[in-house]
Write a protein that holds these residues in place. Structure first.
Motif, mmCIF file in Angstrom:
data_model
loop_
_atom_site.group_PDB
_atom_site.id
_atom_site.type_symbol
_atom_site.label_atom_id
_atom_site.label_comp_id
_atom_site.label_asym_id
_atom_site.label_seq_id
_atom_site.Cartn_x
_atom_site.Cartn_y
_atom_site.Cartn_z
ATOM 1 N N LEU A 63 0.819 -1.218 0.000
ATOM 2 C CA LEU A 63 0.000 0.000 0.000
ATOM 3 C C LEU A 63 0.855 1.270 0.000
ATOM 4 O O LEU A 63 0.508 2.255 -0.655
ATOM 5 C CB LEU A 63 -0.950 0.011 1.202
ATOM 6 N N GLN A 64 1.964 1.249 0.726
ATOM 7 C CA GLN A 64 2.849 2.414 0.731
ATOM 8 C C GLN A 64 3.414 2.670 -0.657
ATOM 9 O O GLN A 64 3.494 3.817 -1.110
ATOM 10 C CB GLN A 64 3.980 2.228 1.742
ATOM 11 N N GLU A 72 -4.965 8.969 -6.593
ATOM 12 C CA GLU A 72 -5.754 8.836 -5.362
ATOM 13 C C GLU A 72 -6.874 7.807 -5.519
ATOM 14 O O GLU A 72 -7.135 7.014 -4.622
ATOM 15 C CB GLU A 72 -6.338 10.210 -4.996
ATOM 16 N N ALA A 73 -7.519 7.807 -6.675
ATOM 17 C CA ALA A 73 -8.613 6.862 -6.934
ATOM 18 C C ALA A 73 -8.082 5.430 -7.007
ATOM 19 O O ALA A 73 -8.691 4.503 -6.462
ATOM 20 C CB ALA A 73 -9.333 7.224 -8.224
ATOM 21 N N GLU A 74 -6.961 5.252 -7.701
ATOM 22 C CA GLU A 74 -6.369 3.911 -7.800
ATOM 23 C C GLU A 74 -5.898 3.420 -6.429
ATOM 24 O O GLU A 74 -6.031 2.240 -6.100
ATOM 25 C CB GLU A 74 -5.188 3.926 -8.780
ATOM 26 N N VAL A 79 -6.524 0.089 -1.434
ATOM 27 C CA VAL A 79 -6.818 -0.005 0.005
ATOM 28 C C VAL A 79 -8.003 -0.928 0.234
ATOM 29 O O VAL A 79 -7.980 -1.787 1.134
ATOM 30 C CB VAL A 79 -7.079 1.393 0.612
ATOM 31 N N GLN A 80 -9.036 -0.782 -0.580
ATOM 32 C CA GLN A 80 -10.218 -1.642 -0.436
ATOM 33 C C GLN A 80 -9.866 -3.110 -0.688
ATOM 34 O O GLN A 80 -10.301 -3.993 0.046
ATOM 35 C CB GLN A 80 -11.325 -1.174 -1.396
#
Length: 152
Positions: A63-64, A72-74, A79-80
């Motif tokens: 994730l980092q 931001e959307a990707e 994250v989901q």
């Protein structure tokens, strides 16, 4: 009058026989397990906890990296996905642990001829503590040198 007395006698006899049959040969034995102790001291629990921690670390690193490289959307999608992955993995590890405890408990119950095994908190009175035997079946967490020296 005779017929009523016969029916009463038959009913009483059936009641008495049922009571005798239900009471005879009833050698119910109960046992109990300290589930908290099993969780704290079993090697299996620690092994699965380590797997969850390693997976969390890997997901966090991914994730980092995604946060730096993606929009931001990707990143929100990543994250989901990570949340779903960790939820499924944690659930699988919980199921594996529960199955290991149930298997070890069933083996001990069979060996000790117990008809029912409860969690220690559910046992009000009596019963046989089989926690140590369950831990032996599951494998105990090895203590490090410092931990064993500190207890001496």
């Amino acid at each position: 009058m005779k017929r009523g007395m016969k029916q009463l006698l038959v009913a009483f006899s059936l009641f008495a026989v049922t009571g005798l049959v239900a009471g005879c040969g009833s050698s119910e034995k109960a046992g109990y397990v300290d589930s908290l102790k099993v969780r704290q001291e079993s090697a299996k629990a620690h092994e699965l906890e380590d797997k969850v921690i390693k997976r969390q670390e890997a997901v966090q690193a991914r994730l980092q990296k995604a946060q730096q490289e993606k929009s931001e959307a990707e990143y929100a999608v990543e994250v989901q996905k990570a949340k779903q992955e960790m939820s499924a993995f944690s659930s699988a590890m919980s199921t594996e642990y529960r199955n290991a405890v149930e298997s070890a408990t069933a083996q001990v119950a069979k060996e000790k001829k117990l008809t029912v095994v409860l969690d220690q908190g559910a046992m009000v009175q009596g019963g046989e503590d089989i926690t140590e035997a369950v831990l032996d079946k599951m494998g105990r967490q090895k203590k490090d040198a410092q931990g064993s020296e500190a207890k001496k």
